[in-house]
Design an enzyme around this catalytic site. Structure first.
Site, PDB file in Angstrom:
ATOM      1  N   TYR A   1     -40.074 -85.654  69.129  1.00 45.67           N
ATOM      2  CA  TYR A   1     -40.655 -85.919  67.808  1.00 45.67           C
ATOM      3  C   TYR A   1     -41.511 -87.179  67.853  1.00 45.67           C
ATOM      4  O   TYR A   1     -42.660 -87.183  67.403  1.00 45.67           O
ATOM      5  CB  TYR A   1     -39.545 -86.067  66.775  1.00 45.67           C
ATOM      6  CG  TYR A   1     -40.036 -86.414  65.384  1.00 45.67           C
ATOM      7  CD1 TYR A   1     -40.539 -85.430  64.535  1.00 45.67           C
ATOM      8  CD2 TYR A   1     -39.988 -87.722  64.907  1.00 45.67           C
ATOM      9  CE1 TYR A   1     -40.984 -85.743  63.263  1.00 45.67           C
ATOM     10  CE2 TYR A   1     -40.426 -88.034  63.632  1.00 45.67           C
ATOM     11  CZ  TYR A   1     -40.925 -87.041  62.810  1.00 45.67           C
ATOM     12  OH  TYR A   1     -41.375 -87.364  61.548  1.00 45.67           O
TER      13      TYR A   1
ATOM     14  N   ASP B   1     -45.654 -69.935  57.651  1.00 51.98           N
ATOM     15  CA  ASP B   1     -45.512 -70.841  58.794  1.00 51.98           C
ATOM     16  C   ASP B   1     -46.886 -71.334  59.231  1.00 51.98           C
ATOM     17  O   ASP B   1     -47.722 -70.560  59.704  1.00 51.98           O
ATOM     18  CB  ASP B   1     -44.829 -70.089  59.936  1.00 51.98           C
ATOM     19  CG  ASP B   1     -44.556 -70.960  61.149  1.00 51.98           C
ATOM     20  OD1 ASP B   1     -45.030 -72.118  61.177  1.00 51.98           O
ATOM     21  OD2 ASP B   1     -43.879 -70.465  62.073  1.00 51.98           O
TER      22      ASP B   1
END
Length: 278
Positions: A162, A66
């Site tokens: 986003y 990650d």
């Protein structure tokens, strides 16, 4: 001689889509590459596709994890230096929208979705760039950020967090481009439109439904004037162009719209007004 011979590139989010295509393009053109992603199986597929293109495995560095974590950020930088000795190109491609457990869209999403979105799409890029900076200054390297046309002035009400994060990424690109160019480091940004990737699946859209979206958008010139939804390599080739100083050295701090003309279209202009007057 291949144009990226003796160059070392880090491509984040390279387990599929634009990141995978970019890694393959750069490797085929001579670069040693560090590929990263959270999905080990898909990242292995990227590695095998690079090898299938005739590239030796010794030219590929694979980091699974990650990218929002300090551990993986450090591992990406440190392992690249340990294996290849330098960094010439940083492609900040990792990014995604987030859905909550019930598929909520828009401003009604919990603020935790906002936090996750900015952590991946902006904060991790800022930190990784800071950590790569001394090595890029040493090689007078290139940074290419992968943003989105959702960063522009058009509203994207379904994915506000986003699009906000991508707008911030565009501004980050401009700011650091001016700060880093005196040190010989160029920074630019690519803003893709619709691309055949796993983006819809990340938002919970089934594979077959995603194909329907791609086919519809690509076949309607009021959505994509060029008449085709982009393949990941269409964007990867633009990234490679920006990474190639011999071809793009005078481009600094720019956001390149790579959308087949989508952002030039206003909905009212997709209709023939003269037909209404007959």
């Amino acid at each position: 001689m291949a144009r990226f011979s003796n160059k070392v590139a880090i491509i984040t989010g390279s387990s599929n889509g634009i990141g995978r295509a970019t890694a393959i393009i750069l490797a085929k053109d001579g670069a040693k590459v560090t590929i990263t992603g959270r999905n080990a199986e898909r990242l292995e597929e990227t590695k095998q596709q690079i090898i299938a293109a005739g590239i030796g495995s010794e030219n590929i560095n694979v980091i699974v994890g990650d990218i929002t974590t300090t551990e993986i950020q450090d591992k990406i930088i440190n392992s690249t230096i340990e294996k290849f000795g330098k960094i010439n190109i940083l492609v900040n491609n990792a990014g995604a929208p987030f859905m909550d457990s019930v598929g909520t869209l828009g401003f009604s999403q919990d603020i935790s979705i906002y936090d996750s979105t900015f952590e991946l799409n902006l904060r991790s890029i800022v930190i990784l760039t800071q950590k790569a900076r001394p090595y890029l200054e040493a090689t007078k390297g290139e940074i290419i950020n992968v943003s989105s046309i959702t960063s522009g002035p058009q509203a994207h009400s379904g994915i506000p967090f986003y699009s906000m994060s991508k707008a911030a990424l565009d501004q980050f690109t401009r700011n650091i481009a001016i700060e880093l160019i005196p040190f010989g480091v160029r920074v630019n940004c690519v803003n893709p439109g619709l691309v055949v990737t796993g983006f819809p699946q990340a938002m919970g859209t089934p594979l077959e439904a995603s194909k329907t979206i791609y086919d519809f958008m690509g076949s309607n010139r009021d959505c994509i004037p060029i008449g085709k939804t982009a393949d990941p390599s269409d964007i990867g080739n633009i990234i490679a162009f920006l990474a190639d100083r011999s071809q793009s050295f005078y481009i600094v701090g720019q956001t390149i719209q790579a959308d087949g003309g989508t952002t030039l279209i206003m909905a009212m202009n997709t209709h023939n007004l003269m037909e209404l007057l007959k």
